[in-house]
Write a protein that holds these residues in place. Structure first.
Motif, short mmCIF file in Angstrom:
data_model
loop_
_atom_site.label_atom_id
_atom_site.label_comp_id
_atom_site.label_asym_id
_atom_site.label_seq_id
_atom_site.Cartn_x
_atom_site.Cartn_y
_atom_site.Cartn_z
N PRO A 26 18.50 -23.14 -12.65
CA PRO A 26 19.94 -22.95 -12.77
C PRO A 26 20.60 -22.47 -11.48
O PRO A 26 21.74 -22.80 -11.20
N ARG A 27 19.90 -21.68 -10.69
CA ARG A 27 20.46 -21.17 -9.43
C ARG A 27 19.52 -21.42 -8.26
O ARG A 27 19.58 -20.71 -7.26
N THR A 28 18.67 -22.42 -8.37
CA THR A 28 17.65 -22.66 -7.35
C THR A 28 17.66 -24.12 -6.90
O THR A 28 17.60 -25.01 -7.74
N VAL A 29 17.75 -24.32 -5.60
CA VAL A 29 17.62 -25.67 -5.04
C VAL A 29 16.55 -25.65 -3.96
O VAL A 29 16.33 -24.64 -3.30
N ARG A 30 15.89 -26.77 -3.83
CA ARG A 30 14.86 -26.93 -2.81
C ARG A 30 14.92 -28.37 -2.31
O ARG A 30 15.40 -29.27 -2.97
N TRP A 31 14.39 -28.58 -1.12
CA TRP A 31 14.27 -29.91 -0.55
C TRP A 31 12.81 -30.33 -0.64
O TRP A 31 11.93 -29.60 -0.19
N PRO A 32 12.54 -31.50 -1.17
CA PRO A 32 11.17 -32.01 -1.10
C PRO A 32 10.80 -32.18 0.38
O PRO A 32 11.55 -32.79 1.15
N ALA A 33 9.67 -31.62 0.77
CA ALA A 33 9.25 -31.69 2.17
C ALA A 33 9.15 -33.13 2.63
O ALA A 33 9.54 -33.47 3.75
N ALA A 34 8.66 -33.99 1.75
CA ALA A 34 8.52 -35.41 2.11
C ALA A 34 9.88 -36.03 2.41
O ALA A 34 10.00 -36.88 3.29
N ALA A 35 10.93 -35.62 1.69
CA ALA A 35 12.27 -36.16 1.92
C ALA A 35 12.80 -35.76 3.28
O ALA A 35 13.47 -36.55 3.96
N ILE A 36 12.50 -34.54 3.71
CA ILE A 36 12.95 -34.07 5.03
C ILE A 36 12.23 -34.84 6.13
O ILE A 36 12.86 -35.34 7.07
N VAL A 37 10.91 -34.98 6.00
CA VAL A 37 10.14 -35.72 7.00
C VAL A 37 10.60 -37.18 7.04
O VAL A 37 10.81 -37.74 8.11
N GLU A 38 10.80 -37.78 5.87
CA GLU A 38 11.26 -39.17 5.80
C GLU A 38 12.65 -39.33 6.43
O GLU A 38 12.92 -40.29 7.14
N HIS A 39 13.51 -38.37 6.17
CA HIS A 39 14.88 -38.41 6.72
C HIS A 39 14.85 -38.45 8.24
O HIS A 39 15.53 -39.27 8.86
N PHE A 40 14.05 -37.60 8.86
CA PHE A 40 14.00 -37.58 10.32
C PHE A 40 13.22 -38.75 10.88
O PHE A 40 13.52 -39.22 11.97
N SER A 41 12.26 -39.26 10.14
CA SER A 41 11.54 -40.46 10.58
C SER A 41 12.48 -41.65 10.63
O SER A 41 12.47 -42.43 11.57
N SER A 42 13.34 -41.78 9.60
CA SER A 42 14.28 -42.89 9.58
C SER A 42 15.32 -42.74 10.69
O SER A 42 15.75 -43.72 11.29
N LYS A 43 15.72 -41.51 11.00
CA LYS A 43 16.67 -41.28 12.10
C LYS A 43 16.05 -41.68 13.44
O LYS A 43 16.70 -42.24 14.29
N GLU A 44 14.76 -41.38 13.62
CA GLU A 44 14.06 -41.76 14.84
C GLU A 44 14.01 -43.27 14.97
O GLU A 44 14.21 -43.82 16.06
N MET A 45 13.72 -43.96 13.87
CA MET A 45 13.63 -45.41 13.90
C MET A 45 15.00 -46.03 14.22
O MET A 45 15.09 -46.99 14.96
N GLN A 46 16.07 -45.45 13.68
CA GLN A 46 17.41 -45.96 13.92
C GLN A 46 17.82 -45.77 15.38
O GLN A 46 18.54 -46.58 15.93
N GLY A 54 26.15 -34.86 5.84
CA GLY A 54 25.25 -35.99 5.67
C GLY A 54 24.10 -36.06 6.66
O GLY A 54 23.36 -37.03 6.69
N ASN A 55 23.93 -35.02 7.48
CA ASN A 55 22.83 -35.01 8.45
C ASN A 55 21.52 -34.50 7.86
O ASN A 55 20.49 -34.55 8.52
N LEU A 56 21.56 -33.99 6.66
CA LEU A 56 20.37 -33.62 5.89
C LEU A 56 20.57 -34.14 4.48
O LEU A 56 21.70 -34.18 3.99
N PRO A 57 19.48 -34.52 3.80
CA PRO A 57 19.63 -34.99 2.42
C PRO A 57 20.05 -33.86 1.49
O PRO A 57 19.85 -32.68 1.79
N GLN A 58 20.62 -34.22 0.36
CA GLN A 58 20.99 -33.24 -0.65
C GLN A 58 19.73 -32.60 -1.22
O GLN A 58 18.71 -33.27 -1.38
N PRO A 59 19.77 -31.31 -1.54
CA PRO A 59 18.61 -30.66 -2.14
C PRO A 59 18.45 -31.06 -3.60
O PRO A 59 19.37 -31.62 -4.21
N THR A 60 17.29 -30.76 -4.15
CA THR A 60 16.99 -31.01 -5.56
C THR A 60 17.14 -29.70 -6.32
O THR A 60 16.60 -28.67 -5.90
N ARG A 61 17.87 -29.72 -7.41
CA ARG A 61 18.03 -28.52 -8.24
C ARG A 61 16.78 -28.37 -9.09
O ARG A 61 16.43 -29.27 -9.85
N ILE A 62 16.09 -27.24 -8.95
CA ILE A 62 14.87 -27.00 -9.73
C ILE A 62 15.04 -25.87 -10.74
O ILE A 62 14.10 -25.53 -11.45
#
Length: 83
Positions: free
Chosen positions: A60-80, A50-58
């Motif tokens: 059948p065998r490919t997952v990626r993380w939206p860059a905005a989701a990663i930046v937002e995830h760490f921004s919220s951790k900083e605020m907390q 749970g320290n990183l968000p789940q990736p998005t399946r794009i």
């Protein structure tokens, strides 16, 4: 306690807000690992713990993380943490 089961409380990528994270829409596990200075296995451990968000399946065998989701995830951790 196993060292691999220990999850960091707050981890900020070494290149937080880098050009790559700002310009790419989706990131691979390899790119996230490089940005954070960790292994690809650690990326998946952090997702499982749970320290990183789940990736998005794009495909059948490919997952990626939206860059905005990663930046937002760490921004919220900083605020907390009050930084």
């Amino acid at each position: 306690m196993n060292i691999f089961s220990c999850a960091p409380i707050l981890v900020v990528p070494k290149h937080y807000g880098s050009t790559q994270m700002q310009t790419k829409h989706y990131l691979t596990d390899k790119e996230i690992a490089h940005e954070m200075g960790i292994s690809r296995a650690s990326v998946w451990r952090w997702v499982a713990s749970g320290n990183l968000p789940q990736p998005t399946r794009i495909g059948p065998r490919t997952v990626r993380w939206p860059a905005a989701a990663i930046v937002e995830h760490f921004s919220s951790k900083e605020m907390q943490s009050g930084k």
